[in-house]
Design an enzyme around this catalytic site. Structure first.
Site, PDB file in Angstrom:
ATOM      1  N   CYS A 228     -36.959 -90.682 -52.412  1.00 52.24           N
ATOM      2  CA  CYS A 228     -36.946 -91.798 -53.348  1.00 52.24           C
ATOM      3  C   CYS A 228     -36.027 -91.465 -54.508  1.00 52.24           C
ATOM      4  O   CYS A 228     -35.710 -90.299 -54.760  1.00 52.24           O
ATOM      5  CB  CYS A 228     -38.342 -92.035 -53.898  1.00 52.24           C
ATOM      6  SG  CYS A 228     -39.508 -92.385 -52.612  1.00 52.24           S
TER       7      CYS A 228
ATOM      8  N   TYR B  81     -41.622 -93.679 -39.413  1.00 54.78           N
ATOM      9  CA  TYR B  81     -42.192 -92.881 -40.500  1.00 54.78           C
ATOM     10  C   TYR B  81     -43.707 -92.777 -40.345  1.00 54.78           C
ATOM     11  O   TYR B  81     -44.412 -93.783 -40.336  1.00 54.78           O
ATOM     12  CB  TYR B  81     -41.825 -93.546 -41.826  1.00 54.78           C
ATOM     13  CG  TYR B  81     -42.370 -92.896 -43.073  1.00 54.78           C
ATOM     14  CD1 TYR B  81     -42.280 -91.522 -43.278  1.00 54.78           C
ATOM     15  CD2 TYR B  81     -42.930 -93.665 -44.080  1.00 54.78           C
ATOM     16  CE1 TYR B  81     -42.754 -90.936 -44.441  1.00 54.78           C
ATOM     17  CE2 TYR B  81     -43.405 -93.092 -45.251  1.00 54.78           C
ATOM     18  CZ  TYR B  81     -43.319 -91.717 -45.426  1.00 54.78           C
ATOM     19  OH  TYR B  81     -43.782 -91.144 -46.576  1.00 54.78           O
TER      20      TYR B  81
ATOM     21  N   HIS C 207     -46.940 -88.376 -45.001  1.00 56.94           N
ATOM     22  CA  HIS C 207     -47.564 -88.574 -46.319  1.00 56.94           C
ATOM     23  C   HIS C 207     -48.726 -89.568 -46.320  1.00 56.94           C
ATOM     24  O   HIS C 207     -49.135 -90.006 -47.391  1.00 56.94           O
ATOM     25  CB  HIS C 207     -46.527 -89.085 -47.341  1.00 56.94           C
ATOM     26  CG  HIS C 207     -45.339 -88.195 -47.487  1.00 56.94           C
ATOM     27  ND1 HIS C 207     -44.064 -88.583 -47.164  1.00 56.94           N
ATOM     28  CD2 HIS C 207     -45.239 -86.931 -47.928  1.00 56.94           C
ATOM     29  CE1 HIS C 207     -43.230 -87.585 -47.408  1.00 56.94           C
ATOM     30  NE2 HIS C 207     -43.901 -86.572 -47.866  1.00 56.94           N
TER      31      HIS C 207
ATOM     32  N   ASP D  84     -45.853 -81.948 -50.625  1.00 57.96           N
ATOM     33  CA  ASP D  84     -44.529 -81.866 -50.003  1.00 57.96           C
ATOM     34  C   ASP D  84     -43.480 -81.469 -51.040  1.00 57.96           C
ATOM     35  O   ASP D  84     -42.627 -80.616 -50.789  1.00 57.96           O
ATOM     36  CB  ASP D  84     -44.214 -83.242 -49.396  1.00 57.96           C
ATOM     37  CG  ASP D  84     -43.043 -83.198 -48.437  1.00 57.96           C
ATOM     38  OD1 ASP D  84     -42.655 -82.101 -48.020  1.00 57.96           O
ATOM     39  OD2 ASP D  84     -42.514 -84.283 -48.117  1.00 57.96           O
TER      40      ASP D  84
END
Ligand code: ADP
Ligand code: SF4
Length: 683
Positions: free
Chosen positions: A28, A170, A173, A266
């Site tokens: 991001c 994806y 997370h 992470d």
């Protein structure tokens, strides 16, 4: 023979081939769909610096997967293709592959903009957004699942049309529906998508298969999967279901991008984890698949990178933060310029681009996020315009960066520092618990400066205005930093706190100079970033009985934006620090303090032997104001105040300020906004 040759081997990923093993994993950045030019230029810079694969951030594939107020990528419809194509083109221009992380966010999408219910494996409160958004998802029925699969497929086709080479499914997370279906705690279904692991993995399997069918002729299909959530039995672990999902789908995708979850694990900061920290969780993956594996772990050392490949832990060196701090790591390794690598310090200021909804910033790399709007390049800067000499006073991050960048431009620079060693606040702060890697801010700059014949550093040189004027220097930069206040004034105490001048009242500067109180010590934190928490940790580890008081609702409040808050609080609680949130310090007495609740105002007295006031700082700007008349009288040609001396802020801002001063030296100031702004075309 370059010992790092192995890093430059081309690697096949399904139908495409990466030119080397440097892989910028999705990250991001705060630009998202809102600022496609800034975003494309930032990604293009990574490719120019040699990253063989450069990926997007999460890209929303449908309006029911709306991550507002965060700015991520978007591929809701064909109209979103040009913005994505801009990024793919800027990556291709340098011969790298462009990857796109398609995300159907499910429970993670509060849909505040689109105002449709989010869809998840079950109905429950949204886990994304603020974490507490009062919105509940709708349990997906079979038709919803078919729809999500179709939307994903459509997005994959759009991504291919936009020019992407690698298309992600994806499941990392816990932030996508594919991951949420796998996680037992979110999946209570009794249909063929619930129950056994095989069933819970069904959606991810279908997404991979259908993406391959749709675009697999030209594009590689990657899976991003978090193999461990660090929650033990309550979550996925790399010994149990994390392992089994990889085993089940081993050969299905063209690439495995594996990591640990959640995002704060992470992107663990250097305060808590060191280089290669994910290896113990992800190293099993390569044993289960013949497909290339990418993983992260804040790798900045080429030796660690080579070792991870030789030990068969990874095929690609994945990086978000190291590629942000230095987009040119691959080029520098290739050219054997190892000491030129600007190593990430693990502070997570880059994360605050996303969490504060602004373009990404980096402590080490002041050009990050400025590639398009200011046309800044991390390695290139305009040459000098004249033979003017510049004197910089103060060698903290601002002064060091100004000296380095002016030196790079070719100017003759003298850098004068009062202390025995250069480094300023970084020199002091990096001795605090967990902050040793922050030294890299000064170490990298000192290494660069040492190589420049035109830059001289003078430690042990405290300067007065008279001495500066007597020296005959005509162009002066004041980078003298700031001093922590001793009177407790800050956001909440707008007047000096009663009793601040009693003995045993300390400032952070005192502690960093080695003056450590003992016994019952109170840390009063009205600064709210790391300093209060770090000092509480320092004192607790030195056997003080520590209480931390803060007017904020959380300890080290702002560190929630750097993903550190919970870890900081956990650490303090484990060390036995007593925490008083939402309390303001009213008065200090010889053996006690008085504080009151910010909510209901009732007063409490606490015993103490000492108190540390972590509140505002005072800019050391005297020199600037003493020299200003000389500038007005024409005795000086230029005078500039930078860094914390201009306005106290984070280290990243000091570095930025020094860099800006170097770029703007001898440039005519522009009228109006000094950078390009991305605006919508309103017809
Ligand atoms: P910044 O974050 O803005 O770079 P720092 O506080 O890290 O600021 O660094 C400022 C540096 O300036 C400190 O190392 C301090 O010792 C030095 N300094 C302050 N006043 C003077 C002075 N009058 N002469 C020389 N050095 C000074
Ligand atoms: Fe690393 Fe900090 Fe830069 Fe992020 S902001 S890339 S953590 S140095």
């Amino acid at each position: 023979m370059n010992p790092y040759d192995i890093l430059f081997e081309p690697i096949r990923i399904g139908p495409v081939t990466a030119p080397n093993r440097f892989y910028q994993v999705p990250h991001c950045n705060g630009f998202g769909y809102r600022m496609p030019h800034g975003l494309a230029a930032m990604r293009g810079m990574k490719a120019e610096g040699g990253w063989g694969v450069v990926c997007t951030e999460e890209v929303e594939i449908h309006h029911s997967s709306d991550l507002a107020p965060y700015f991520e990528g978007r591929l809701w419809s064909d109209e979103d293709i040009p913005a994505q194509a801009l990024m793919a083109e800027s990556v291709h221009k340098h011969g790298s592959l462009a990857g796109i992380e398609l995300a159907y966010s499910g429970l993670n999408a509060p849909n505040l903009y689109s105002r449709v219910p989010s869809l998840g494996p079950r109905s429950m409160g949204a886990i994304g957004g603020s974490g507490y958004d009062p919105a509940q998802s709708r349990r997906m029925d079979k038709e919803d699942i078919r729809n999500v699969r179709r939307w994903h497929r459509n997005a994959a086709v759009r991504a291919k049309r936009a020019g992407f080479d690698i298309i992600y499914c994806y499941a990392g997370h816990g932030m996508s529906a594919a991951a949420q279906f796998i996680l037992r705690r979110y999946n209570d279904r009794t249909d063929e998508y619930g129950g056994s692991l095989e069933n819970r993995t069904r959606l991810l399997r279908e997404l991979i298969q259908e993406t391959k069918e749709a675009v697999g002729d030209k594009c590689a299909v990657a899976v991003r999967f978090a193999v461990d959530e660090l929650m033990g039995e309550d979550g996925i672990t790399s010994q149990a279901e994390g392992h089994d999902v990889v085993a089940m789908l081993a050969e299905l995708p063209d690439l495995w991008d594996v990591n640990i979850s959640n995002w704060s694990n992470d992107s663990s900061p250097s305060r808590f984890d060191k280089e290669g920290f994910q290896e113990k969780y992800i190293s099993f993956v390569k044993k289960l698949t013949t497909k290339p594996v990418v993983g992260v772990g804040r790798y900045t050392s080429p030796d660690s990178m080579v070792s991870a490949i030789q030990r068969s832990v990874l095929d690609f060196i994945g990086a978000a933060r190291p590629s942000i701090a230095d987009p040119f790591i691959p080029t520098k390794i290739k050219e054997g310029r190892i000491e030129d690598i600007r190593e990430c310090i693990g502070c997570n200021i880059c994360v605050t681009g996303d969490t504060r909804y602004v373009p990404i910033r980096c402590t080490q790399n002041p050009t990050m996020g400025e590639e398009w709007r200011r046309s800044w390049h991390p390695e290139i800067i305009a040459p000098k315009k004249s033979d003017k000499e510049i004197m910089i006073i103060g060698a903290g991050p601002a002064g060091l960066e100004a000296a380095r960048a002016l030196g790079q431009r070719g100017y003759n620079v003298s850098l004068l520092e009062a202390r025995k060693e250069l480094g300023g606040r970084v020199l002091c702060e990096s001795t605090l618990p967990g902050l040793s890697e922050w030294r890299r801010v000064m170490d990298w700059r000192l290494t660069q400066i040492k190589k420049m014949k035109n830059v001289s550093g003078y430690p042990s040189s405290p300067m007065t205005a008279e001495e500066i004027l007597e020296s005959g220097a005509k162009n002066i930069v004041i980078a003298t930093g700031a001093t922590w206040r001793r009177d407790g004034m800050g956001r909440h105490n707008l007047k000096p706190i009663d009793g601040f001048d009693l003995p045993n009242v300390f400032s952070p500067d005192d502690l960093m100079e080695g003056k450590i109180p003992s016994g019952k010590v109170i840390v009063y934190d009205d600064d709210h970033y790391y300093m209060g928490g770090v000092l509480a940790e320092l004192l607790a580890s030195q056997d003080c009985d520590v209480s931390l008081i803060t007017p904020a609702p959380l300890v080290s409040y702002w560190s929630k934006y750097t993903l550190e808050q919970e870890r900081i609080q956990r650490k303090l609680m484990k060390l036995g620090v007593k925490i008083y949130v939402q309390h303001v310090l009213d008065s200090i007495h010889s053996d006690s303090i008085r504080m009151s609740s910010t909510i209901i105002g009732n007063e409490i007295e606490l015993e103490k032997n000492a108190i540390v006031l972590v509140t505002d700082r005072i800019s050391n700007d005297n020199l600037y104001y003493e020299l200003k008349p000389a500038l007005d009288e024409g005795k000086l040609e230029s005078l500039r105040l930078i860094g914390d001396a201009e306005a106290p802020n984070i280290i990243a801002q000091a570095v930025f300020s020094g860099h800006l001063a170097a770029r703007e030296f001898e440039e005519t100031p522009v009228e109006g906004t000094p950078f390009k702004v991305e605006r919508m075309n309103v017809m």
